[in-house]
Scaffold this active site. Structure first.
Site, PDB file in Angstrom:
ATOM      1  CB  THR A  89      -0.917   0.050   1.128  1.00 31.15           C
ATOM      2  OG1 THR A  89      -0.174  -0.840   2.546  1.00 31.15           O
ATOM      3  CG2 THR A  89      -1.981  -1.158   1.227  1.00 31.15           C
ATOM      4  CB  THR A 147      -0.610   6.471   1.391  1.00 28.39           C
ATOM      5  OG1 THR A 147      -1.426   4.948   1.777  1.00 28.39           O
ATOM      6  CG2 THR A 147      -1.170   6.782   0.552  1.00 28.39           C
ATOM      7  CG  ASP A 148       0.379   2.313   4.646  1.00 28.88           C
ATOM      8  OD1 ASP A 148       0.038   2.257   5.069  1.00 28.88           O
ATOM      9  OD2 ASP A 148       0.183   0.636   4.462  1.00 28.88           O
ATOM     10  CB  SER A 149       6.230   2.785   1.082  1.00 29.27           C
ATOM     11  OG  SER A 149       5.267   2.216  -0.006  1.00 29.27           O
ATOM     12  N   PRO A 190       5.851   7.438   5.700  1.00 31.58           N
ATOM     13  CG  PRO A 190       5.795   5.534   6.193  1.00 31.58           C
ATOM     14  CD  PRO A 190       5.867   5.979   4.793  1.00 31.58           C
TER      15      PRO A 190
END
Lengths: 402, 404
Positions: free
Chosen positions: A169, A171-173, A176
């Protein structure tokens, strides 16, 4: 001395987007304390909550691998005594990083306005999916929905198939990295001016910002960029081609007429390749289906890593499509020390990953695996906050530390 | 956040985002291009289809908040000017092949002698040293070698990439973070250092610890198309695709219950589904038949509604469902509009006004967002070169020699 030695970060939240951001600090010597509880554990601790996992909340590899070098305190924040423990942790911290939904911190009286009154120099970052304001701020999606809303699903895959998005996914990588930058920037600002700040990050906005080119192209020409397989309008051939073996592939990109001549030579200068219609990029783009089929017949006789090496040595841009097994054996990643082995108390030896930055002064250091839930309760409450063993015992008995 | 910080940005396309991020955070970023502009990087599509580097839309999108100068690194005089300039900057950013800057006499080891405080950030496909460091790669080859392509796509088709360059999107903020880390270190040590960013390595965190998990269980992940783990993540609505996870866990169960209620109100929840016990639902332990039964019911419902209808109800009922938006839908997205994500920038000489995403975060003390449009070719030559004592006459001579 490690880069972030002495920096104190308190982390509240779950999943990947928040916790991946604080790793940059933990791996470079900061003290990062995670707050969670068995009453409301990080959902990544439950990804492997299956009958064949005997270690419960401490047996989820994804959680363990994502949170090395951090410390865990288990605090039940639904009790006022639990909120008080967290308040004392905030007094201790330089930075609070949280990725709960927008109302959570306010509910506990731990919103920035309340905290600022007590501690004006605090740096606080909130990084939920959609940001702290606006009509959809309470929308409850995860990264899968973040990738959909920000356009990345629409952009990956094939035009005649579902909008799948790049694996993981995104947006999760992606988010951050922005959060880590903002925390460092805010610490630098505070060091110079003494001033703290509150930063509101929307994971989706970091993704749309990254897609600035796509948005400007839409604004200029109403162009809607859509998933186009492996094609690129500035290169041909440009794609992924089959190789010898099961599910083996090579990626290849030809940007100039000269590179096309070099590739032709590698293929043994067949008469097909010498046809003048392939001499220009425009011609190769027009006939790319034919070219792709032709190149596929050549590549399928070769092993991908060997062929990539031969092509690179000849000046052609190529690389094996590496699966997870290849990555563990990749000599370049090994050269950079990408994977580091640590022994987890329950799961045994595990391969922890580094990020993409190496600093001249020294590499990040992998010290401990992602913590078991509440593993550092005594150390954090006792050594950092000065609770006596009796007080800690009372908090355990009252189910505050669970 | 970075007010007063000076960044010399020699990057080609893979590094543009890094410089833009620092500029949008307040740094004074000076973009350096070859004389005549970066002919390769200022690629199409072009505004109104007119092939002119000043009309390159990717360039305009990714070089905001920068000033622009021209300089030919291949000429000795250019190299001399670059050494003089680098002495006045905090950060140098470049994306050339490893060793190229050193061959031009402007590598980190040389520049740091005159400016020990210089933070030197190099973004390359594989890093400055190591067996693949000399290999060439752009987005496709980087994402392939970084592991993301192998697992993106469908089992019956070749592996596939994202149509926009995610290799640069990940490396962009990563390199900016590396620069900020080196600036933090400089506060203690008083000197700069090399920040060596590998775009391939940046790709690995997109795999969400997949390689590390593989090292434990040795089961290779495949290309599962629209399926995530065991259950479907992408569904067909009446007019396109939506994302919805049929997965369990404390955080997701209320949304599953709410979805079934929504379906029941539309007479599309069969009786077994209305009575379904979600409290112990665990997608990891479902049988194939159970997955098929659940996906059949949810899929039939989603297919009966438009994406807009579904999403409006999702927001209302706190259901974790979202449309797979395209650029137009993103530009109209109400939450993004409310938060004023977009800003209009005027380009008077091009006769255009373009809308850009203005920022990636909001700070209580302000200061995050686009400050100025991307520079025209050599737009700021006079003012920047004046800083190293080059006057108008000398600048003209340098221009005649093709140095600037």
């Amino acid at each position: 001395m490690a880069l972030f030695e002495g920096v104190k970060i308190l982390e509240l939240g779950a999943g990947a987007a928040g916790p991946v951001a604080t790793r940059y600090f933990a791996d470079h010597g900061a003290t990062v304390v995670r707050v969670e509880s068995s009453k409301r554990p990080d959902f990544l601790r439950m990804v492997h909550f299956t009958p064949d996992n005997p270690h419960g909340l401490d047996g989820a590899p994804m959680f363990v691998l994502m949170n090395p070098n951090k410390r865990s305190v288990s605090v039940n924040m639904s009790l006022p005594e639990g909120v008080e423990v967290v308040r004392r942790l905030i007094d201790w911290a330089d930075v609070v990083s949280e990725n709960f939904s927008p109302k959570a911190m306010t509910k506990w009286g731990l919103d920035y306005e309340s905290l600022r009154a007590r501690k004006p120099e605090l740096v606080m970052v909130s990084s939920c999916l959609f940001g702290q304001t606006g009509p959809q701020r309470m929308y409850p999606g995860f990264g899968g929905q973040g990738a959909a809303i920000s356009g990345f699903n629409h952009l990956a895959g094939w035009p005649d198939r579902e909008a799948i998005g790049p694996y993981g996914t995104i947006t999760d990588s992606l988010s951050p990295r922005y959060v880590a930058l903002l925390i460092t920037g805010a610490l630098l600002h505070r060091r110079r001016t003494g001033e703290g700040q509150y930063i509101d990050v929307s994971q989706i906005e970091t993704a749309v910002y990254s897609l600035s080119e796509m948005m400007v192209r839409f604004s200029a020409e109403a162009e809607i960029v859509t998933r186009a397989g492996n094609r690129d309008e500035n290169a041909a051939p440009h794609g992924v081609y089959p190789c010898r073996g099961e599910d083996r592939w090579i990626a290849l990109a030809i940007w100039s007429n000269e590179e096309w001549r070099l590739l032709r030579r590698q293929m043994g200068d067949p008469p097909f390749g010498q046809e003048p219609r392939f001499d220009t990029l425009a011609g190769r783009l027009e006939h790319r289906d034919e070219l792709d089929a032709y190149i596929g017949r050549f590549t399928s006789e070769h092993e991908p890593h060997e062929l990539a090496r031969t092509l690179q040595e000849a000046g052609i841009e190529a690389g094996a499509v590496q699966n997870f097994d290849d990555l563990l054996k990749d000599p370049q990643l090994a050269h950079r020390g990408h994977f580091q082995t640590l022994c987890h108390s329950k799961l045994g030896e595990m391969s922890f990953e580094n990020y993409g930055i190496r600093l001249g002064d020294g590499p990040p250091e992998m010290r401990i695996p992602g913590p078991n839930l509440g593993e550092h309760n005594d150390e954090i409450l006792g050594d950092l906050l000065g609770y006596t063993p009796e007080e800690i015992g009372q908090l355990v008995a009252a189910e505050v530390l669970v | 956040m970075f007010d007063g910080l000076r960044v010399l940005d020699l990057s080609e396309e893979p590094g543009w985002l890094t410089g833009k991020i620092l500029g949008d955070l307040g740094a004074d970023v000076v973009k350096v291009e070859p004389p005549g502009g970066d002919r390769v990087g200022r690629r199409g599509p072009f505004l109104a289809g007119q092939e002119d580097p000043e009309r390159s839309l990717p360039w305009l999108a990714l070089n905001t908040s920068k000033r622009g100068i021209t300089l030919d690194c291949k000429k000795e005089d250019g190299q001399r000017l670059l050494r003089q300039l680098a002495a006045k900057f905090d950060v140098l950013l470049e994306t050339f092949a490893p060793g190229q800057m050193a061959r031009w006499g402007v590598g980190f080891e040389i520049l740091r002698q005159a400016n020990p405080r210089l933070v030197y950030c190099a973004v390359t496909p594989f890093g400055q040293t190591g067996p693949y460091s000399k290999w060439r790669a752009h987005d496709l080859v980087v994402t392939a070698m970084g592991g993301n392509v192998a697992v993106t796509g469908f089992p019956d088709r070749p592996p596939v990439r994202c149509t926009m360059p995610t290799a640069y999107f990940h490396a962009g903020p990563e390199a900016a973070t590396g620069i900020a880390m080196a600036l933090w270190a400089r506060e203690e040590t008083g000197r700069g250092q090399l920040v060596d960013v590998s775009m391939q390595e940046c790709q690995l965190s997109t795999l969400m610890t997949g390689p590390g998990q593989y090292a434990q269980h040795h089961r290779l992940a495949g290309r599962n198309g629209a399926v995530l783990g065991r259950t479907r993540e992408i569904w067909k609505a009446r007019d396109g695709w939506v994302s919805f996870g049929l997965r369990g866990g404390q955080a997701r169960i209320p949304n599953l219950v709410a979805t079934v209620e929504y379906m029941a109100e539309n007479d599309m929840a069969p009786e077994w589904l209305r009575k379904y016990d979600w409290s112990e639902y665990n997608h990891n332990t479902l049988s194939d038949a159970e997955i098929e039964r659940l996906e059949g019911a949810f899929g039939a419902f989603f297919a009966s509604k438009t994406r807009r209808e579904l999403y409006e109800q999702a927001v209302e009922r706190r259901i974790m469902l979202a449309p797979c938006n395209d650029a137009k839908e993103i530009s109209e997205q109400p939450q993004l509009r409310f938060r004023e994500l977009f800003i209009s920038i005027e380009y008077p000489e091009l006769g255009a006004t373009l809308e850009h995403p203005v920022a990636f975060a909001k700070s209580s003390i302000g200061g995050i967002g686009i400050r100025s449009r991307a520079p025209r070719i050599g737009e700021h030559n006079a003012e920047i070169y004046a800083e190293i004592g080059i006057d108008a006459a000398e600048l003209e001579a340098l221009a005649d020699q093709g140095v600037v």
